[in-house]
Write an enzyme that holds these catalytic residues in place. Structure first.
Site, PDB file in Angstrom:
ATOM      1  N   ASN A  48      75.445  38.760  27.320  1.00  0.00           N
ATOM      2  CA  ASN A  48      75.275  38.163  26.006  1.00  0.00           C
ATOM      3  C   ASN A  48      75.100  36.638  26.059  1.00  0.00           C
ATOM      4  OD1 ASN A  48      75.554  38.152  22.977  1.00  0.00           O
ATOM      5  ND2 ASN A  48      77.375  36.974  23.496  1.00  0.00           N
ATOM      6  N   TYR A 117      63.211  27.378  26.877  1.00  0.00           N
ATOM      7  CA  TYR A 117      64.120  28.477  26.529  1.00  0.00           C
ATOM      8  C   TYR A 117      63.348  29.783  26.412  1.00  0.00           C
ATOM      9  CZ  TYR A 117      66.890  31.504  23.468  1.00  0.00           C
ATOM     10  OH  TYR A 117      67.546  32.587  22.910  1.00  0.00           O
ATOM     11  N   VAL A 152      70.219  34.462  14.512  1.00  0.00           N
ATOM     12  CA  VAL A 152      71.561  35.001  14.322  1.00  0.00           C
ATOM     13  C   VAL A 152      72.502  33.829  14.063  1.00  0.00           C
ATOM     14  CG1 VAL A 152      73.390  36.454  15.267  1.00  0.00           C
ATOM     15  CG2 VAL A 152      71.020  36.815  15.996  1.00  0.00           C
ATOM     16  N   GLU A 153      73.361  33.984  13.078  1.00  0.00           N
ATOM     17  CA  GLU A 153      74.276  32.898  12.729  1.00  0.00           C
ATOM     18  C   GLU A 153      75.414  32.824  13.744  1.00  0.00           C
ATOM     19  OE1 GLU A 153      76.811  31.193   8.890  1.00  0.00           O
ATOM     20  OE2 GLU A 153      75.557  32.982   8.679  1.00  0.00           O
ATOM     21  N   THR A 154      75.249  31.955  14.722  1.00  0.00           N
ATOM     22  CA  THR A 154      76.247  31.730  15.773  1.00  0.00           C
ATOM     23  C   THR A 154      76.330  30.220  16.016  1.00  0.00           C
ATOM     24  OG1 THR A 154      74.616  31.819  17.566  1.00  0.00           O
ATOM     25  CG2 THR A 154      75.605  33.929  16.878  1.00  0.00           C
ATOM     26  N   GLY A 155      76.903  29.838  17.140  1.00  0.00           N
ATOM     27  CA  GLY A 155      76.943  28.428  17.506  1.00  0.00           C
ATOM     28  C   GLY A 155      75.703  27.970  18.249  1.00  0.00           C
TER      29      GLY A 155
END
EC number: 1.1.1.270
Length: 211
Positions: A48, A117, A152-155
């Site tokens: 992940n 990336y 995706v709402e992450t850091g």
């Protein structure tokens, strides 16, 4: 803290955190050794971890490129190898290796800060298919899947734009993003498929996402 929260919420199973710097092969190997000692081995490996640094192709810093390669490509490959060896040692023939990929692993968007990336995520696309082929050649029923989300709402954005937190926050405010729970549900769907069904890639975006 998260393990305690899961326990107090009454979730089944146990969350056991283990600190590991995935850019350091020695720490990865140490983690797999600890898993073998404490829990026999790995039946399902979900790769992940991933990150992007704002390093364009024409002006990016080598250090940033190398960090992305180490985490997004090398760590995935090392963890995959060690997970497979763990399964093979214990004659696990129905294991699963899931790579959390990205829609950036299937198309290159016109944003220079994510071009390198994107190249690392294209590598994940190729690695997952190569893994599937090698698992077949080894005559196992271990499966390989990648799940490719859009926003995706992450850091993630806060790491990419670590010098501009307002820009990072705006990334998640522009549309209704995917949530971590959506990703978890996709993983569960993949693991729930019948043994004769191998899901190669799930591509999922927020409904409102353009690219």
């Amino acid at each position: 803290k998260l393990a305690a929260e899961c326990q107090s919420a009454g979730y089944p199973g146990t969350l056991i955190p283990y600190k590991c710097d995935l850019s350091n092969e020695e720490e990865i190997l140490s983690m797999f050794s600890a898993i073998k000692t404490l829990h026999q081995g790995v039946d399902v490996c979900i790769n992940n971890a991933g990150l992007a640094r704002p390093e364009p192709l024409l002006s990016g810093r080598t250090e940033g490129w190398r960090t992305m390669i180490d985490v997004n490509v090398m760590a995935v490959s090392i963890c995959t190898r060690e997970a497979y060896q763990s399964m093979k040692e214990r004659n696990i023939d129905d294991g699963h290796i899931i790579n959390i990929n990205s829609m950036n692993g299937h198309s290159v968007v016109p944003q220079s800060v994510v071009h390198f990336y994107s190249a690392t995520k294209y590598a994940v696309t190729a690695l997952t298919e190569g893994l599937r082929q090698e698992l077949r050649e080894a005559r196992t029923h271990i499966q390989a899947t990648c799940i490719s989300p859009g926003l995706v709402e992450t850091g993630f954005a806060f790491k990419l734009h670590d010098n501009d937190p307002e820009r990072a926050a705006a990334t998640y405010e522009s549309i209704r993003c995917l949530k971590a729970e959506d990703m978890a549900n996709a993983v569960i769907d993949v693991l729930s498929a019948p043994p004769h069904v191998q899901i190669g890639d799930i591509q999922m975006r927020p409904t409102e996402q353009i690219s």
